[in-house]
Write an enzyme that holds these catalytic residues in place. Sequence first.
Site, PDB file in Angstrom:
ATOM      1  CG  ASP A   1      -1.863  -1.160   1.326  1.00  0.00           C
ATOM      2  OD1 ASP A   1      -3.072  -0.972   1.138  1.00  0.00           O
ATOM      3  OD2 ASP A   1      -1.385  -2.286   1.582  1.00  0.00           O
TER       4      ASP A   1
ATOM      5  CD  GLU B   1      -7.689   2.740   1.967  1.00  0.00           C
ATOM      6  OE1 GLU B   1      -7.698   2.167   0.875  1.00  0.00           O
ATOM      7  OE2 GLU B   1      -8.248   2.300   2.992  1.00  0.00           O
TER       8      GLU B   1
ATOM      9  CG  ASP C   1      -7.796   1.552  -2.228  1.00  0.00           C
ATOM     10  OD1 ASP C   1      -6.715   1.421  -1.615  1.00  0.00           O
ATOM     11  OD2 ASP C   1      -8.848   1.021  -1.843  1.00  0.00           O
TER      12      ASP C   1
ATOM     13  CG  ASP D   1     -10.307  -1.662  -4.006  1.00  0.00           C
ATOM     14  OD1 ASP D   1     -10.711  -1.777  -2.837  1.00  0.00           O
ATOM     15  OD2 ASP D   1     -11.062  -1.721  -5.003  1.00  0.00           O
TER      16      ASP D   1
ATOM     17  CB  THR E   1      -5.195  -4.466   1.940  1.00  0.00           C
ATOM     18  OG1 THR E   1      -5.074  -3.185   1.317  1.00  0.00           O
ATOM     19  CG2 THR E   1      -3.882  -4.813   2.607  1.00  0.00           C
TER      20      THR E   1
ATOM     21  CG  HIS F   1     -15.317  -5.228   3.655  1.00  0.00           C
ATOM     22  ND1 HIS F   1     -14.412  -5.212   2.633  1.00  0.00           N
ATOM     23  CD2 HIS F   1     -14.585  -5.252   4.803  1.00  0.00           C
ATOM     24  CE1 HIS F   1     -13.175  -5.238   3.130  1.00  0.00           C
ATOM     25  NE2 HIS F   1     -13.267  -5.268   4.436  1.00  0.00           N
TER      26      HIS F   1
ATOM     27  CB  SER G   1     -10.532  -5.363  -4.952  1.00  0.00           C
ATOM     28  OG  SER G   1     -10.396  -6.149  -6.125  1.00  0.00           O
TER      29      SER G   1
ATOM     30  CE  LYS H   1     -17.066  -6.683  -4.810  1.00  0.00           C
ATOM     31  NZ  LYS H   1     -15.790  -6.718  -4.085  1.00  0.00           N
TER      32      LYS H   1
ATOM     33  CG  ASP I   1     -12.747   1.559  -1.297  1.00  0.00           C
ATOM     34  OD1 ASP I   1     -11.652   1.128  -1.686  1.00  0.00           O
ATOM     35  OD2 ASP I   1     -13.051   1.669  -0.094  1.00  0.00           O
TER      36      ASP I   1
HETATM   37  P1  AMP Z   1     -14.524  -5.160  -1.112  1.00  0.00           P
HETATM   38  O1  AMP Z   1     -13.537  -6.247  -1.302  1.00  0.00           O
HETATM   39  O2  AMP Z   1     -15.436  -4.949  -2.273  1.00  0.00           O
HETATM   40  O3  AMP Z   1     -15.285  -5.258   0.170  1.00  0.00           O
HETATM   41  O4  AMP Z   1     -13.738  -3.795  -1.110  1.00  0.00           O
HETATM   42  C1  AMP Z   1     -12.550  -3.631  -0.432  1.00  0.00           C
HETATM   43  C2  AMP Z   1     -12.555  -2.263   0.154  1.00  0.00           C
HETATM   44  O5  AMP Z   1     -13.520  -2.180   1.179  1.00  0.00           O
HETATM   45  C3  AMP Z   1     -11.279  -1.891   0.791  1.00  0.00           C
HETATM   46  O6  AMP Z   1     -10.412  -1.270  -0.137  1.00  0.00           O
HETATM   47  C4  AMP Z   1     -11.676  -0.965   1.903  1.00  0.00           C
HETATM   48  O7  AMP Z   1     -11.440   0.389   1.548  1.00  0.00           O
HETATM   49  C5  AMP Z   1     -13.145  -1.157   2.066  1.00  0.00           C
HETATM   50  N1  AMP Z   1     -13.498  -1.551   3.441  1.00  0.00           N
HETATM   51  C6  AMP Z   1     -12.671  -1.969   4.423  1.00  0.00           C
HETATM   52  N2  AMP Z   1     -13.377  -2.209   5.552  1.00  0.00           N
HETATM   53  C7  AMP Z   1     -14.660  -1.923   5.275  1.00  0.00           C
HETATM   54  C8  AMP Z   1     -15.872  -1.957   6.043  1.00  0.00           C
HETATM   55  N3  AMP Z   1     -15.890  -2.357   7.296  1.00  0.00           N
HETATM   56  N4  AMP Z   1     -17.013  -1.569   5.423  1.00  0.00           N
HETATM   57  C9  AMP Z   1     -17.007  -1.197   4.130  1.00  0.00           C
HETATM   58  N5  AMP Z   1     -15.894  -1.164   3.358  1.00  0.00           N
HETATM   59  C10 AMP Z   1     -14.732  -1.506   3.922  1.00  0.00           C
HETATM   60 MG    MG Z   2      -9.729   0.409  -0.192  1.00  0.00          MG
END
Ligand code: AMP
Ligand code: MG
Length: 342
Positions: A61, A84, A137, A140, A142, A230, A254, A257, A284
């Site tokens: 990152d 970020e 990001d 994206d 991580t 998330h 990330s 999708k 994001d």
């Molecule tokens: P995804 O894999 O689609 O959930 O997206 C990953 C992104 O979700 C990461 O880059 C974070 O910025 C974001 N993220 C991390 N923790 C959370 C959370 N608790 N709620 C929503 N988004 C999150």
């Molecule tokens: Mg992110």
Amino acid sequence: MQDLPAFERSDDMVTSRDLGREAMLAMQAVSEALRVTRMVEHEAASGALTKDDDSPVTVADFSVQALIARRLGQDFPDDILVAEEDASALRAIGSAGVSARVVDLVRQVDGSSTPDDILEWIGRGGGSPGKRFWTLDPVDGTKGLLRGGQYVVALALIVDGVVRVGVLGCPHLLVGEGASRHGKGGIAVAVRGLGAWWSSLSDDSMQRLSVSDVDDPARARVLQSFETSHGDVGRLNRAINALGTRAPSIPMDSQAKHVVIASGNADVLLRFPSDAGVHEAIWDQAAGALLIEEAGGRVTDLLGRTLDFSAGRRLSYNRGLAVSNGLLHDALLTAIQCSDSE
Ligand code: AMP
Ligand code: MG
């Protein structure tokens, strides 16, 4: 931003240069960054640290943010960067090993960079969103990187609250008719008005991306976050049931999708915030949203509103996310509405 160039060539002859200076240079910056992320994939878990919000951050990152800020500073010295990561997080971590590895990685690209240069580059990501700015990001997904799943490097240019260019570097995504034709990994790029494209990492060809023609909700292929923390999984499952799709939804990390939907290999993506006060970060969503739109799909929030990128670092005027191939969007919003009232 300069006027966008008009295409004079057939679609299959397009090069990144035809997409304009911003897209071409952003793709180069992302491509450079992917060299570094791929180098650290196997070691990232051992160097992962936890930020104040409990999310992980790795040497990848920090290194990617430094490298992309460095490149943008050279190519677009007047542009603001809203990213970020925060240089103070790296300082606060106070781990000599992590800092040394970041320096080592950045030096793979620019051998003369000093630790102070690198902190300064990372710090440039603390810009405030304005009339024209880039949002990044660096990694994206991580958690995906740490797990051996998908992750992307996500960079977008926003002008007057509208995403104009979006680039997603996807080191582990297969796009197109089989890996043999398009190789492993690539860079998705979208320019407003000029379409969405996939550039394979294994050759220089550019392939136009377009969404699927699935119009029957029962056949909709749904993507969701791999990380159940998330979002609100209960609400998500209710909405998917209300949509009536028979296929099980596919978990993926990330904005990879978005690329899968833009390439027609899935049809729907939903994101319900884990609580009402949570708004998505612009980095994001920005690149992925433009990619979907330029591939012919639709992106709104859960209430059907356009994403408003003029609200600052977060999409404070929106709630959650609904993405589709366009044909399924009305059915998707209806399903969300019906399941919300249950
Ligand atoms: P995804 O894999 O689609 O959930 O997206 C990953 C992104 O979700 C990461 O880059 C974070 O910025 C974001 N993220 C991390 N923790 C959370 C959370 N608790 N709620 C929503 N988004 C999150
Ligand atoms: Mg992110």
